[in-house]
Design an enzyme around this catalytic site. Structure first.
Site, PDB file in Angstrom:
ATOM      1  N   ARG A  90       0.580  -1.058  -0.098  1.00  0.00           N
ATOM      2  CA  ARG A  90      -0.394  -0.232  -0.109  1.00  0.00           C
ATOM      3  C   ARG A  90       0.821   1.274  -0.128  1.00  0.00           C
ATOM      4  NH1 ARG A  90      -5.282  -0.667   2.041  1.00  0.00           N
ATOM      5  NH2 ARG A  90      -6.097  -1.987   0.989  1.00  0.00           N
ATOM      6  N   ARG A 128      -3.171   7.078   0.855  1.00  0.00           N
ATOM      7  CA  ARG A 128      -3.657   7.986   1.898  1.00  0.00           C
ATOM      8  C   ARG A 128      -2.628   8.591   2.867  1.00  0.00           C
ATOM      9  NH1 ARG A 128      -8.831   4.127   4.061  1.00  0.00           N
ATOM     10  NH2 ARG A 128      -7.151   3.309   3.324  1.00  0.00           N
ATOM     11  N   ARG A 179      -6.747  12.485  -5.068  1.00  0.00           N
ATOM     12  CA  ARG A 179      -8.103  11.336  -5.135  1.00  0.00           C
ATOM     13  C   ARG A 179      -9.273  12.619  -4.829  1.00  0.00           C
ATOM     14  NH1 ARG A 179     -11.525   9.434  -3.568  1.00  0.00           N
ATOM     15  NH2 ARG A 179     -11.435   7.875  -2.212  1.00  0.00           N
ATOM     16  N   ASP A 195      -6.310  -2.222  -7.070  1.00  0.00           N
ATOM     17  CA  ASP A 195      -7.627  -2.941  -6.224  1.00  0.00           C
ATOM     18  C   ASP A 195      -7.648  -4.375  -6.127  1.00  0.00           C
ATOM     19  OD1 ASP A 195      -8.562  -2.132  -3.407  1.00  0.00           O
ATOM     20  OD2 ASP A 195      -9.694  -3.637  -3.994  1.00  0.00           O
ATOM     21  N   TYR A 216     -14.537 -11.723  -0.121  1.00  0.00           N
ATOM     22  CA  TYR A 216     -15.747 -11.020  -0.241  1.00  0.00           C
ATOM     23  C   TYR A 216     -16.849 -10.198  -1.064  1.00  0.00           C
ATOM     24  CZ  TYR A 216     -11.991  -7.724   1.250  1.00  0.00           C
ATOM     25  OH  TYR A 216     -10.943  -6.905   2.298  1.00  0.00           O
TER      26      TYR A 216
HETATM   27  O1  CP3 Z   1       0.258   0.833  -3.129  1.00  0.00           O
HETATM   28  C1  CP3 Z   1      -0.627   0.049  -2.657  1.00  0.00           C
HETATM   29  O2  CP3 Z   1      -0.390  -1.536  -2.451  1.00  0.00           O
HETATM   30  C2  CP3 Z   1      -1.465  -0.464  -4.569  1.00  0.00           C
HETATM   31  C3  CP3 Z   1      -2.417  -0.331  -3.931  1.00  0.00           C
HETATM   32  C4  CP3 Z   1      -3.353  -1.510  -3.043  1.00  0.00           C
HETATM   33  C5  CP3 Z   1      -4.841  -0.914  -2.502  1.00  0.00           C
HETATM   34  N1  CP3 Z   1      -4.940  -1.635  -2.097  1.00  0.00           N
HETATM   35  C6  CP3 Z   1      -5.417   0.154  -3.040  1.00  0.00           C
HETATM   36  C7  CP3 Z   1      -6.494   0.585  -2.103  1.00  0.00           C
HETATM   37  C8  CP3 Z   1      -3.633  -3.030  -3.221  1.00  0.00           C
HETATM   38  C9  CP3 Z   1      -2.365  -3.906  -4.100  1.00  0.00           C
HETATM   39  C10 CP3 Z   1      -4.577  -3.454  -3.285  1.00  0.00           C
HETATM   40  C11 CP3 Z   1      -4.690  -4.503  -2.232  1.00  0.00           C
HETATM   41  C12 CP3 Z   1      -6.332  -4.880  -1.796  1.00  0.00           C
HETATM   42  N2  CP3 Z   1      -7.644  -3.927  -1.252  1.00  0.00           N
HETATM   43  C13 CP3 Z   1      -6.191  -6.291  -1.003  1.00  0.00           C
HETATM   44  C14 CP3 Z   1      -5.137  -6.752  -0.374  1.00  0.00           C
HETATM   45  C15 CP3 Z   1      -4.483  -6.518   0.477  1.00  0.00           C
HETATM   46  C16 CP3 Z   1      -4.353  -5.743   1.985  1.00  0.00           C
HETATM   47  O3  CP3 Z   1      -3.995  -4.413   2.662  1.00  0.00           O
HETATM   48  O4  CP3 Z   1      -4.772  -6.952   2.491  1.00  0.00           O
HETATM   49  C17 CP3 Z   1      -7.344  -5.957  -0.287  1.00  0.00           C
HETATM   50  C18 CP3 Z   1      -8.170  -7.219   1.411  1.00  0.00           C
HETATM   51  C19 CP3 Z   1      -8.520  -4.747  -0.336  1.00  0.00           C
HETATM   52  C20 CP3 Z   1      -9.361  -4.363  -0.311  1.00  0.00           C
HETATM   53  C21 CP3 Z   1      -9.808  -2.851   0.163  1.00  0.00           C
HETATM   54  N3  CP3 Z   1      -9.911  -1.564  -0.940  1.00  0.00           N
HETATM   55  C22 CP3 Z   1     -10.173  -2.398   1.278  1.00  0.00           C
HETATM   56  C23 CP3 Z   1     -10.445  -3.226   2.641  1.00  0.00           C
HETATM   57  C24 CP3 Z   1      -9.760  -1.135   1.235  1.00  0.00           C
HETATM   58  C25 CP3 Z   1     -10.461  -0.088   2.315  1.00  0.00           C
HETATM   59  C26 CP3 Z   1      -9.755  -0.328   3.607  1.00  0.00           C
HETATM   60  C27 CP3 Z   1      -8.726   1.053   2.842  1.00  0.00           C
HETATM   61  O5  CP3 Z   1      -7.930   0.830   3.041  1.00  0.00           O
HETATM   62  O6  CP3 Z   1      -9.281   1.845   2.687  1.00  0.00           O
HETATM   63  C28 CP3 Z   1      -9.837  -0.714  -0.333  1.00  0.00           C
HETATM   64  C29 CP3 Z   1      -9.650   0.372   0.109  1.00  0.00           C
HETATM   65  C30 CP3 Z   1      -8.394   1.394  -1.577  1.00  0.00           C
HETATM   66  N4  CP3 Z   1      -7.479  -0.148  -1.624  1.00  0.00           N
HETATM   67  C31 CP3 Z   1      -7.624   2.375  -1.066  1.00  0.00           C
HETATM   68  C32 CP3 Z   1      -6.722   1.972  -1.378  1.00  0.00           C
HETATM   69  C33 CP3 Z   1      -5.597   3.071  -1.301  1.00  0.00           C
HETATM   70  C34 CP3 Z   1      -7.795   3.279   0.416  1.00  0.00           C
HETATM   71  C35 CP3 Z   1      -9.466   3.998  -0.992  1.00  0.00           C
HETATM   72  C36 CP3 Z   1      -8.951   5.310  -0.791  1.00  0.00           C
HETATM   73  O7  CP3 Z   1      -8.722   6.270  -1.646  1.00  0.00           O
HETATM   74  O8  CP3 Z   1      -9.844   6.742   0.012  1.00  0.00           O
END
Ligand code: CP3
Length: 357
Positions: A29, A33, A42, A78, A154
């Site tokens: 990640r 943010r 964003r 994502d 999911y």
């Molecule tokens: O930088 C990176 O690693 C690349 C981007 C990336 C995102 N999600 C961006 C994201 C990657 C590799 C993921 C994978 C992902 N997404 C996983 C597996 C990895 C992990 O963290 O366990 C999972 C379970 C998800 C599902 C997901 N997407 C969740 C649970 C959430 C909400 C929780 C959160 O952190 O906000 C997201 C949204 C998400 N994916 C954001 C980002 C940057 C936040 C979105 C925003 O800008 O508001």
């Protein structure tokens, strides 16, 4: 102190257990943010629009590369983008992702499509191609997908879950439907990661974030065969496969049977113990993301201690899970500096980016 610049070759060498000058480092990640420049982007684009707009997604993927010079750049997207391409409704709210029409029966599974990534998620290929051109050999470009079990959780739960009660109910009462769903997801993930590698990814990571919720017996019966089926279907072309599971302490030996080259472990298992238990596998991880909420001095100390657990051999340095949004940027800097042996100059990274474009 001198610092060593990032390198794709160093990343690949560590994944395949070859000697390195220092272990490679990146952060799950890393685009997100905690970075003010990400929050700025964003303000004008929704999360899904950001994932689907190549120029913006490339810009956001490169933000951490410019600041910290990691050895790998993960493309911005994502794991649920693939689920949307299968025909499921996916919404990203402030409370995390939601799937308002969850998959609960055999007929729901039958509505999900195995898609052609080169048309359904053509933007993903474009992002990876552009990123590869931008970073060249200065960093590995990482593709990724959710592993079948995590994607299924999911789809079936309809979003995040604490108890995984609905998918565990399906496991016990309608195993054929769950099996069919996991097989379909394994094929989708295999197609998707093959497409990502063809498009420019130098390595790929499978996120089986929620498989740690399973007992060893159920992991072996459900999540592992589906992950192994996905891994077997990837046309690798030399790209290593990394498998991440959060809460994997009881699963390491089983994960080693998945066909992945690198096991990415959470912070609950000491890496020295992981190394003894799966001696032939490269490891990725595993600083507690919570440590990055502390002072830079503490981050540096804990990071060095973590690297000492493997001696930096066959080790891709990372966190044990994604960086938290409230993390101070100085602590992230301290994490990278502790691995690289000195501060990275931002102007230097920008100069190399310009030189190759
Ligand atoms: O930088 C990176 O690693 C690349 C981007 C990336 C995102 N999600 C961006 C994201 C990657 C590799 C993921 C994978 C992902 N997404 C996983 C597996 C990895 C992990 O963290 O366990 C999972 C379970 C998800 C599902 C997901 N997407 C969740 C649970 C959430 C909400 C929780 C959160 O952190 O906000 C997201 C949204 C998400 N994916 C954001 C980002 C940057 C936040 C979105 C925003 O800008 O508001």
């Amino acid at each position: 102190m001198t610092h060593s610049p990032p390198s794709a070759a160093r990343f690949l060498d560590a994944c395949f257990g070859r000697p390195v000058d220092r272990p490679p480092v990146w952060m799950m990640r890393q685009a997100g943010r905690y970075l003010p420049e990400y929050r700025e982007v964003r303000r004008t684009l929704s999360f899904l629009d950001l994932c689907r707009t190549p120029e913006a997604a490339v810009e956001v993927s490169l933000q951490p590369f410019r600041r910290f010079g990691p050895d790998a750049v993960i493309f911005f997207s994502d794991i649920l983008v693939a689920v949307a391409a299968m025909g499921a409704r996916v919404e990203f709210g402030d409370a995390g992702p939601e799937l308002p029409e969850p998959v609960r029966s055999a007929s729901d599974v039958a509505l999900l499509k195995r898609f052609d990534p080169s048309s359904a998620v053509a933007f993903t290929g474009e992002i990876l191609g552009l990123l590869r051109r931008e970073v060249g050999e200065r960093a590995a470009v990482l593709g990724f997908a959710g592993a079948p079990w995590t994607l299924a959780s999911y789809l079936v739960e309809g979003g995040g879950s604490k108890s995984f009660a609905v998918i565990k109910q399906m496991m016990g009462r309608d195993p054929e439907t769950l099996r069919r769903l996991l097989e379909l997801l394994a094929d989708v993930v295999g197609d998707l990661l093959s497409f990502q590698i063809e498009s420019g990814a130098t390595a790929v990571q499978l996120f089986d974030t929620w498989a740690g919720e399973l007992s060893l017996q159920d992991y072996r019966e459900w999540a592992l065969p589906a992950a192994a089926r996905a891994v077997a279907r990837i046309r690798r072309d030399g790209a290593p496969v990394i498998l991440y599971v959060n809460g994997c302490g009881h699963l390491l030996e089983a994960m080693a049977e998945s066909g992945a080259d690198v096991l990415s472990v959470d912070w609950r298992v000491p890496l020295s113990q992981a190394r003894r238990r799966v001696p032939g596998k490269a490891l990725q991880g595993n600083l507690d993301p919570g440590v990055l909420l502390g002072t830079p001095a503490r981050v540096a100390e804990r990071t060095r201690a973590m690297v000492a657990e493997t001696g930096g051999r066959a080790h891709v340095v990372n966190l044990g899970h994604g960086v938290l949004p409230s993390t101070p940027v100085e602590s992230v800097e301290a994490f990278f500096d502790a691995v690289k042996g000195g501060p990275v100059s931002r102007t230097e990274v920008e100069a190399t980016l310009k030189a190759d474009s």
